[in-house]
Design an enzyme around this catalytic site. Structure first.
Site, short mmCIF file in Angstrom:
data_model
loop_
_atom_site.label_atom_id
_atom_site.label_comp_id
_atom_site.label_asym_id
_atom_site.label_seq_id
_atom_site.Cartn_x
_atom_site.Cartn_y
_atom_site.Cartn_z
N GLY A 284 0.80 -1.21 0.00
CA GLY A 284 0.00 0.00 0.00
C GLY A 284 0.84 1.27 0.00
N HIS B 162 4.30 1.82 -8.14
CA HIS B 162 3.29 0.75 -8.06
C HIS B 162 2.31 0.85 -9.24
CE1 HIS B 162 4.08 1.33 -3.58
NE2 HIS B 162 4.33 0.04 -3.74
N GLY C 130 8.52 -4.96 -8.50
CA GLY C 130 9.41 -3.90 -8.97
C GLY C 130 10.87 -4.29 -8.86
N LYS C 131 11.68 -3.81 -9.83
CA LYS C 131 13.12 -4.09 -9.79
C LYS C 131 13.83 -3.27 -8.72
CE LYS C 131 14.18 -5.23 -14.59
NZ LYS C 131 15.10 -4.84 -15.67
N SER D 209 7.69 4.22 -0.78
CA SER D 209 6.79 4.69 0.28
C SER D 209 7.59 5.33 1.40
CB SER D 209 5.97 3.53 0.82
OG SER D 209 5.22 2.97 -0.23
N ARG D 210 8.81 4.87 1.59
CA ARG D 210 9.62 5.39 2.71
C ARG D 210 10.18 6.79 2.43
NH1 ARG D 210 10.84 -0.48 3.42
NH2 ARG D 210 9.97 -0.98 5.45
#
Ligand code: PAF
Length: 276
Positions: free
Chosen positions: A27, A33, A144-145, A183-184
């Protein structure tokens, strides 16, 4: 888009589909994403996104509790990206009792690089991905790579367990200044956000040196690490590795290298990589 919170409900809906395409996430969705979601649509089957912040892959003291949970906004993004189903279970659905069986990737895959810095992380990750594979039974799954080591471990798990799933890697999506989307990144303050693209710039320099014929990898790693450290980063690793298995490249190598890095700005740990 249909939203499912139970395994039974999702399975009922997908029953009979032999072309389901899965994109697992935790999420707090960003353009990286969403690019995977759009890529997933090209494979023809119903696209299932999952959102589940998996406690098993966080170590004590990591950011499990504060990991951003933004379900409402995520649903809007998924609808716009043309996703057919969202599976967003709670912990009771995924772990109705403490998980007793686990997928334990071998140390040469999961004990190096990110696995050395985060012991147990890949065991928790592989365990939940195997559960999601069993729940969704996809024909194709996309990852994802940016999480390069994760992708390698999942490919090997699928091969070793003869899972009939095609694994597809999606390219890393970057902000205009080069910072890999994550996200971070939301944890960074304004000054850290300004500094953050240096990780990508440092990797870019290493790749340029290798392409120019400089194959003194330990030296390149050291110079890159020193540059980051002198700008306030705490470096976990900078590593030139074989793409295929992330082991040390032979002295005389043909091609197929990737440069991977993990480093902290304050308390935020960023990872990135670039294929040579
Ligand atoms: O990459 C992630 O977001 C997670 O590790 C994954 C694959 C969804 C498993 O929890």
């Amino acid at each position: 888009m249909q939203i499912h919170t139970t395994i039974a409900g999702l399975r009922d809906t997908l029953a009979g589909s032999s072309s389901t395409v899965l994109v697992p996430t935790m999420g707090n969705l960003h353009e990286g994403h969403l690019a995977l979601m759009r890529q997933a649509r090209q494979y023809g089957g119903p696209v299932v996104a999952t959102i589940f912040v998996n406690r098993l892959q966080f170590r004590p003291g990591e950011d499990f509790e504060r990991y951003p949970r933004t379900l409402e906004a995520d649903c809007g993004h998924l609808r716009a990206a043309g996703v057919d189903h969202l599976f967003a279970p709670d912990e009771g659905q995924m772990y109705p009792r403490p998980q007793t069986f686990h997928i334990d990737p071998p140390t040469d895959q999961a004990g190096i690089l990110d696995g050395a810095a985060r012991p147990g992380h890949f065991r928790g990750m592989a365990t939940v991905v195997m559960k999601l594979f069993q729940i969704v039974r996809p024909h194709t799954a996309l990852f994802g790579k940016k999480d390069y080591q994760q992708l390698m471990i999942i490919r090997n798990m699928v091969q070793d367990f003869n899972l009939p799933i095609r694994i597809v890697g999606g390219e890393t999506v970057r902000a205009a200044d080069g910072l890999a989307l994550s996200s971070r990144n939301g944890y960074l303050d304004a000054n850290q956000r300004k500094e953050a693209p240096r990780l990508f710039e440092a990797l870019t320099k290493v790749v340029a040196e290798i392409r120019r014929g400089n194959h003194d990898f330990p030296l390149l790693e050291r110079v890159c690490g020193d540059e980051l450290a002198s700008n306030g980063w705490k470096v976990d690793y900078i590593a030139v590795r074989n793409k295929i298995d992330l082991q040390l490249p032979p002295a005389v190598h043909e091609s197929g290298l990737v440069v991977l890095a993990a480093a902290r700005l304050g308390s935020t740990r960023l990872i990135d990589n670039l294929e040579v």
